[in-house]
Scaffold this motif. Structure first.
Motif, mmCIF file in Angstrom:
data_model
loop_
_atom_site.group_PDB
_atom_site.id
_atom_site.type_symbol
_atom_site.label_atom_id
_atom_site.label_comp_id
_atom_site.label_asym_id
_atom_site.label_seq_id
_atom_site.Cartn_x
_atom_site.Cartn_y
_atom_site.Cartn_z
ATOM 1 N N VAL A 474 10.817 42.912 -8.721
ATOM 2 C CA VAL A 474 9.560 43.288 -8.061
ATOM 3 C C VAL A 474 9.557 42.807 -6.613
ATOM 4 O O VAL A 474 9.294 43.575 -5.676
ATOM 5 C CB VAL A 474 8.352 42.712 -8.825
ATOM 6 N N TRP A 475 9.868 41.516 -6.432
ATOM 7 C CA TRP A 475 9.893 40.975 -5.066
ATOM 8 C C TRP A 475 11.018 41.620 -4.253
ATOM 9 O O TRP A 475 10.888 41.838 -3.043
ATOM 10 C CB TRP A 475 10.073 39.463 -5.097
ATOM 11 N N GLY A 476 12.123 41.943 -4.900
ATOM 12 C CA GLY A 476 13.226 42.600 -4.203
ATOM 13 C C GLY A 476 12.831 43.969 -3.688
ATOM 14 O O GLY A 476 13.209 44.363 -2.571
ATOM 15 N N SER A 477 12.074 44.725 -4.496
ATOM 16 C CA SER A 477 11.585 46.034 -4.059
ATOM 17 C C SER A 477 10.683 45.895 -2.842
ATOM 18 O O SER A 477 10.777 46.677 -1.881
ATOM 19 C CB SER A 477 10.812 46.721 -5.193
ATOM 20 N N LEU A 478 9.822 44.886 -2.863
ATOM 21 C CA LEU A 478 8.919 44.673 -1.728
ATOM 22 C C LEU A 478 9.695 44.269 -0.478
ATOM 23 O O LEU A 478 9.430 44.771 0.625
ATOM 24 C CB LEU A 478 7.882 43.606 -2.080
ATOM 25 N N LEU A 479 10.656 43.373 -0.627
ATOM 26 C CA LEU A 479 11.441 42.928 0.527
ATOM 27 C C LEU A 479 12.217 44.090 1.140
ATOM 28 O O LEU A 479 12.290 44.225 2.370
ATOM 29 C CB LEU A 479 12.400 41.808 0.111
ATOM 30 N N ASN A 480 12.801 44.933 0.309
ATOM 31 C CA ASN A 480 13.548 46.079 0.822
ATOM 32 C C ASN A 480 12.631 47.027 1.589
ATOM 33 O O ASN A 480 13.003 47.562 2.640
ATOM 34 C CB ASN A 480 14.226 46.824 -0.325
ATOM 35 N N SER A 481 11.415 47.227 1.076
ATOM 36 C CA SER A 481 10.452 48.090 1.774
ATOM 37 C C SER A 481 10.058 47.483 3.114
ATOM 38 O O SER A 481 9.917 48.205 4.113
ATOM 39 C CB SER A 481 9.210 48.299 0.907
ATOM 40 N N CYS A 482 9.897 46.173 3.135
ATOM 41 C CA CYS A 482 9.567 45.499 4.393
ATOM 42 C C CYS A 482 10.705 45.643 5.401
ATOM 43 O O CYS A 482 10.469 45.793 6.611
ATOM 44 C CB CYS A 482 9.276 44.021 4.144
ATOM 45 N N ARG A 483 11.941 45.613 4.909
ATOM 46 C CA ARG A 483 13.089 45.809 5.802
ATOM 47 C C ARG A 483 13.087 47.221 6.371
ATOM 48 O O ARG A 483 13.325 47.431 7.572
ATOM 49 C CB ARG A 483 14.389 45.555 5.043
ATOM 50 N N LEU A 484 12.804 48.204 5.516
ATOM 51 C CA LEU A 484 12.797 49.594 5.970
ATOM 52 C C LEU A 484 11.733 49.844 7.022
ATOM 53 O O LEU A 484 11.944 50.621 7.964
ATOM 54 C CB LEU A 484 12.565 50.534 4.780
ATOM 55 N N HIS A 485 10.572 49.187 6.895
ATOM 56 C CA HIS A 485 9.432 49.459 7.781
ATOM 57 C C HIS A 485 9.164 48.329 8.777
ATOM 58 O O HIS A 485 8.147 48.362 9.487
ATOM 59 C CB HIS A 485 8.186 49.745 6.945
#
Length: 676
Positions: A474-485
């Motif tokens: 869950v946290w990994g999905s959020l971190l990846n999204s933060c990296r993308l944006h």
């Protein structure tokens, strides 16, 4: 006699001492390996019976059983009423054979009550009381009934060494192993060695090897193997299978292969066992060579053999090998079962051939829920969300109820293709319409759907309101999204949680380092790298591979010097560079997240493993043949752009599988539509 409970530590010492006298010698330190898997513990009773079963011709003289041998009634004795009759009948008999059969029936029925009654009858008869076969049966009965205390007492009360035959010792060792005391089983084996002058028999050896595999004691197992060599007498296939299983389960694959090659007889189970371990180790080339050898020796194969091989093909995208397996299925006169067809479908889906997967799916006469889920997932990882949604609708219309796995495939497909609103509505339908309770995997997909769409704050609210403690995914999905944006503040919150939950996962450190690098926060990038260095965490090297003919060629980022120095590579590279530059391509060095000069960045980008693998395939495959590359990490942005334009200038289809999904490149376009 002391109980085993009080002697466990003492027996550990005895075991080590006896390695010198019983096991280790100059000859035995490097035994000639000439031995293969043993039945599971659940089959110990059957195995013991195979060694110890009394003659089939034995019959009773009692009038109630004059019509047929007592053994022919043993299948009926498992019922309580019949066992009651047997106990009454036995009270007037003195021959051991009917007692043996009756106890065997008690073992099959796990009837402790009747077994104890028979035990009382045996104790009242001095002749029966000293019968080793009856003692063996009683110990086995108490063992399967989980009364190790009774088995132990019975064993210890038999003080006469002539009474304690090797079979009795073996039964006691199995009792220990079955009831959670495997170390005591090995101690019993050592005590048996001390009690006998003659070398142990096949059954005792097979029991010892099985326990060694259970307790993961390869050293003791090698000692038992040395005993086999010292005996200089051929062992049976049960022992060979037990030895093979030990070496395989302890990861000693080379020893297992030597044992296998030296076996005088090998059945289909033996072959399947070695195929299975090679599959788990993803040693596809060796595994398929072994499969070919099975055919050469006319062993044949079971559907289980093929079902074991196909997952390894899926993991490394070995499509050519998978197609050869499919050909074996087509040539067979037998109708393949559903698990095999599911494995075939999964292999094609994970090799990027979703059309082949769908063809198998459509031709299946019988489908289970796994069949539907595999096909849905094949569409998801290949980025064909429209076909996935159509198939899901067909599934519901067919009356097949979806489960949690179904929705993971659907939600992940929505995440990868930007079907945000459909994904959100599907999550609600899952809970309401289909009454499937969302698990952590579903919440991770939901967070990914929102985050990748740039709706970071909504993703955070999902995490705050979910009924579970957020997992690393869950946290990994959020971190990846933060990296993308480029959302550094929320990304730092996710990274902090990940560093607690998965403190040794290098991917988390790399992701947050990339987040800082995109924001040009080089001081924080250096800090992350210093933390990794202090904790001994190393970034996983980028690695890509391709299958050309029957060989898998592996390339590492920045490596492949011999290949990159070859004339054929230089010629190809020069031609490609000229062609793609004419179409306006220039390396995007922003993907190099290091504070180095521009020339170094260009050199690093051009050395990425997926480019090397693609170049190798362009050289070594025929014109028009699709190129299939598998990578252990996510493809970088510049390599993605490079592959699009290379597919255009060469006219070749390039299929790239990274850790997340497939990218199908053709005519300058990618199936992901640049949403990845």
């Amino acid at each position: 006699m002391h109980t085993y409970t009080s002697r466990v530590n003492q027996n550990h010492i005895i075991i080590n001492i006896l390695f010198v006298t019983w096991f280790e010698s100059p000859l035995l330190l490097t035994p000639v390996l000439n031995e293969s898997p043993m039945p599971s513990l659940a089959s110990d009773v059957a195995t013991l019976q195979a060694y110890l079963s009394p003659p089939r011709s034995q019959s009773l003289t009692h009038s109630r059983f004059l019509r047929a041998p007592f053994r022919q009634h043993s299948t009926h004795l498992s019922k309580s009423a019949n066992l009651d009759e047997a106990v009454v009948t036995l009270s007037s008999l003195s021959s051991p054979e009917p007692y043996t059969d009756a106890l065997h029936a008690c073992i099959s029925a796990k009837s402790l009550h009747h077994g104890q009654k028979i035990h009382s009858l045996i104790l009242s008869n001095p002749k029966l009381r000293r019968d080793p076969k009856l003692l063996t049966k009683l110990i086995t009965l108490f063992s399967v009934c989980r009364r190790l205390d009774l088995a132990r007492k019975l064993f210890h009360d038999a003080k006469d060494s002539t009474f304690l035959t090797e079979e009795v010792w073996a039964a006691m060792a199995i009792a220990f192993s079955r009831n959670g005391s495997p170390r005591e089983a090995l101690a019993a084996y050592v005590d048996m060695l001390c009690s006998f002058v003659a070398p142990p028999g096949d059954f005792s050896i097979s029991v010892a090897l099985k326990v060694c595999a259970e307790v993961k004691d390869l050293r003791f197992g090698r000692g038992v193997h040395a005993q086999i060599v010292k005996r200089r007498r051929k062992v049976d296939q049960v022992v060979e299978n037990a030895l093979l299983r030990l070496y395989m389960e302890r990861g000693s694959l080379e020893d297992a292969r030597k044992v296998f090659d030296g076996m005088s007889e090998r059945n289909i189970v033996t072959w399947n066992s070695l195929v299975s371990v090679l599959s788990k180790k993803v040693r596809v080339h060796e595994m398929f060579n072994l499969f070919r050898k099975m055919q050469e020796e006319r062993i044949g194969f079971s559907w289980a053999t093929l079902t074991t091989i196909l997952p390894a093909c899926s993991r490394v995208a070995a499509l050519l090998t998978g197609k050869e397996i499919h050909a074996q299925v087509v040539k067979s006169s037998e109708r393949p079962d559903v698990p095999l067809l599911n494995s075939l479908m999964d292999m094609y889906g994970k090799c990027g051939e979703v059309v082949y997967a769908r063809s198998i799916f459509d031709e299946m006469l019988n489908k289970d829920l796994t069949s539907w889920n595999i096909m849905l997932n094949s569409y998801a990882i290949n980025g064909d969300i429209e076909e996935e949604i159509k198939l899901f609708d067909t599934m519901i219309e067919s009356g097949v109820a979806p489960d949690g796995i179904t929705f993971v495939a659907l939600l992940s497909g929505c995440s990868d293709t930007g079907f945000t609103e459909y994904g959100l509505s599907l999550f609600e339908r899952m809970k309401g319409e289909f009454r499937v309770s969302p698990a952590l995997e579903h919440y991770a997909c939901l967070v990914d759907i929102l985050g990748r769409a740039g709706r970071i704050q909504e993703a955070v609210k999902v995490i705050e309101s979910m009924p579970f403690k957020p997992s690393g995914s869950v946290w990994g999905s959020l971190l990846n999204s933060c990296r993308l944006h480029g959302n550094v503040s929320v990304g730092e919150i996710a990274a902090k949680e990940l560093f607690v939950l998965e403190s040794l996962n290098p991917g988390n450190y790399v992701m947050v380092s990339n987040l800082y690098a995109d924001a040009k926060m080089w001081d924080k990038v250096d800090k992350i790298r210093e933390v990794m260095k202090q904790r001994g965490i190393k970034k996983e090297a980028g690695c890509s591979w391709v299958q050309v003919k029957d060989k898998i060629q592996i390339f590492v980022a920045g490596g492949g010097y011999e290949f990159r120095s070859s004339d054929e590579y230089k010629k190809l590279w020069l031609e490609l560079q000229e062609a793609i530059e004419r179409l306006g391509y220039a390396p995007d060095t922003r993907v190099v997240l290091h504070d180095v000069d521009e020339a170094t960045k260009v050199n690093w980008v051009c050395g990425h493993s997926e480019r090397l693998a693609t170049s190798y395939s362009l050289i070594h495959t025929g014109e028009g043949v699709p190129i299939r590359v598998t990578k252990n990490l996510r493809v970088c942005g510049d390599c993605h752009a490079w592959m699009k334009i290379v597919s255009q200038v060469t006219g070749r289809v390039i299929i790239l599988r990274d850790t997340k999904r497939f990218h199908h490149f053709a005519d300058g376009l990618c199936s992901c539509k640049d949403y990845w």
